[in-house]
Design a protein around this motif. Sequence first.
Motif, PDB file in Angstrom:
ATOM      1  N   SER A 123      30.743  94.515  33.405  1.00 53.81           N
ATOM      2  CA  SER A 123      29.793  95.625  33.324  1.00 53.81           C
ATOM      3  C   SER A 123      28.360  95.127  33.393  1.00 53.81           C
ATOM      4  O   SER A 123      28.031  94.068  32.863  1.00 53.81           O
ATOM      5  CB  SER A 123      30.005  96.405  32.035  1.00 53.81           C
ATOM      6  OG  SER A 123      28.982  97.362  31.883  1.00 53.81           O
ATOM      7  N   LYS A 124      27.498  95.931  34.033  1.00 49.60           N
ATOM      8  CA  LYS A 124      26.095  95.557  34.160  1.00 49.60           C
ATOM      9  C   LYS A 124      25.250  96.198  33.069  1.00 49.60           C
ATOM     10  O   LYS A 124      24.058  96.016  33.017  1.00 49.60           O
ATOM     11  CB  LYS A 124      25.554  96.000  35.521  1.00 49.60           C
ATOM     12  CG  LYS A 124      26.412  95.647  36.721  1.00 49.60           C
ATOM     13  CD  LYS A 124      26.418  94.152  36.966  1.00 49.60           C
ATOM     14  CE  LYS A 124      27.214  93.773  38.198  1.00 49.60           C
ATOM     15  NZ  LYS A 124      28.653  94.032  38.045  1.00 49.60           N
TER      16      LYS A 124
ATOM     17  N   ASP B 165      22.312  96.962  45.921  1.00 54.21           N
ATOM     18  CA  ASP B 165      21.179  97.039  45.007  1.00 54.21           C
ATOM     19  C   ASP B 165      20.687  95.640  44.635  1.00 54.21           C
ATOM     20  O   ASP B 165      20.737  95.239  43.484  1.00 54.21           O
ATOM     21  CB  ASP B 165      21.628  97.826  43.760  1.00 54.21           C
ATOM     22  CG  ASP B 165      20.476  98.135  42.824  1.00 54.21           C
ATOM     23  OD1 ASP B 165      19.325  98.035  43.259  1.00 54.21           O
ATOM     24  OD2 ASP B 165      20.741  98.472  41.657  1.00 54.21           O
TER      25      ASP B 165
ATOM     26  N   GLU C 242      28.912  92.586  43.282  1.00 53.65           N
ATOM     27  CA  GLU C 242      30.277  93.082  43.146  1.00 53.65           C
ATOM     28  C   GLU C 242      31.224  92.430  44.150  1.00 53.65           C
ATOM     29  O   GLU C 242      32.159  93.066  44.624  1.00 53.65           O
ATOM     30  CB  GLU C 242      30.314  94.604  43.321  1.00 53.65           C
ATOM     31  CG  GLU C 242      29.507  95.381  42.319  1.00 53.65           C
ATOM     32  CD  GLU C 242      30.218  95.558  40.980  1.00 53.65           C
ATOM     33  OE1 GLU C 242      31.300  94.953  40.792  1.00 53.65           O
ATOM     34  OE2 GLU C 242      29.683  96.297  40.135  1.00 53.65           O
TER      35      GLU C 242
END
Length: 316
Positions: A210-211, A48, A18
């Motif tokens: 978006s992941k 993460d 990010e």
Amino acid sequence: MHAAGPVTLSLVIPVFNEEDSLDGFLVRIGQVFAREAQIGLELVFVNDGSTDATLDRLLRHQMDDPRIRIVDLSRNFGKEAALSAGLQTATGRIVVPIDVDLQDPPEVILQMVARWREGYEMVLGHRISRRNDSWAKQTSANWFYRLHNRIAEQPLPENVGDFRLMDRCVVDALLTLPESRRFMKGLFAWVGFRTTHVDYERPERAAGKSKFNGWRLWNFALEGITSFSTEPLRIWTYLGAAVSLVSFGIAMFIVTRTLIYGVDLPGYASLMVAVTFLGGLQLIGIGVLGEYLGRTYIEAKHRPVFLVRRIYEPKD
Ligand code: UDP
Ligand code: MG
């Protein structure tokens, strides 16, 4: 009634690649909380397993912002695990998980705190519209909630995500749940507590992308249903009974007809239909068993939910 006066608030922010969203997020947080003298803020970032410059940027921000704490996970464990890591690390009296992409507007937190002061222990962020989601995401979400709430022991509130305020007592309760496959939305609902919600409009992602793609969402839905319901396992008993009943009827019909009219050979089509239909049904049944067995197997290993490489405290 939770006392007026100063309160400590932890934001738990999972971040996975990010680097583009970080700066904007911190600016907005700065604006929103600048005049909130009663709120002692702690920002718990959970990295993460980002492979871009996210961690470097976080560390740079931390140098001049002592509110930032960073939990660096050893690899990408997924948002659910990252949230668990953050909840474990957060120390605030109240805790709010929030996405870094500004889809959870920080202003809403102030309304949540106000509701908390009225005595609520959990304040859900409730989106009033999903019009920024694609049609496919909206419909699939709809179906998921309908199915889940029909068969799960505790219904999931619709149009509510991870964005919510939790009192310390809720966080402590969550931390006692031992499962390693963590479907947070479900766990949040399962623990209960005095709950209310505030409405907000969910904007589009501020930066980055978006992941969660379709396949990931499908697996996420499976996880939700298998975590909180055993109905899919039990349904096979009844399905099997129904099919047996029907085939018994057909058998009676065929036997009677043969007794009256004698044997006639045609019947290949109906035979094939029956064989393939039953074969398919059995395979689906075995598949469902597999879903649960696999999860039981993973759960039985008692592996930790996440591994921490290092926690960076402000003055380290
Ligand atoms: N995220 C994470 N680990 C992952 C995937 C996502 O920590 O494996 C974080 C991500 O950085 C973001 C939040 O979870 O802060 C929500 O992700 P995203 O915006 O991609 O999800 P969406 O809003 O599309 O559901
Ligand atoms: Mg998002």
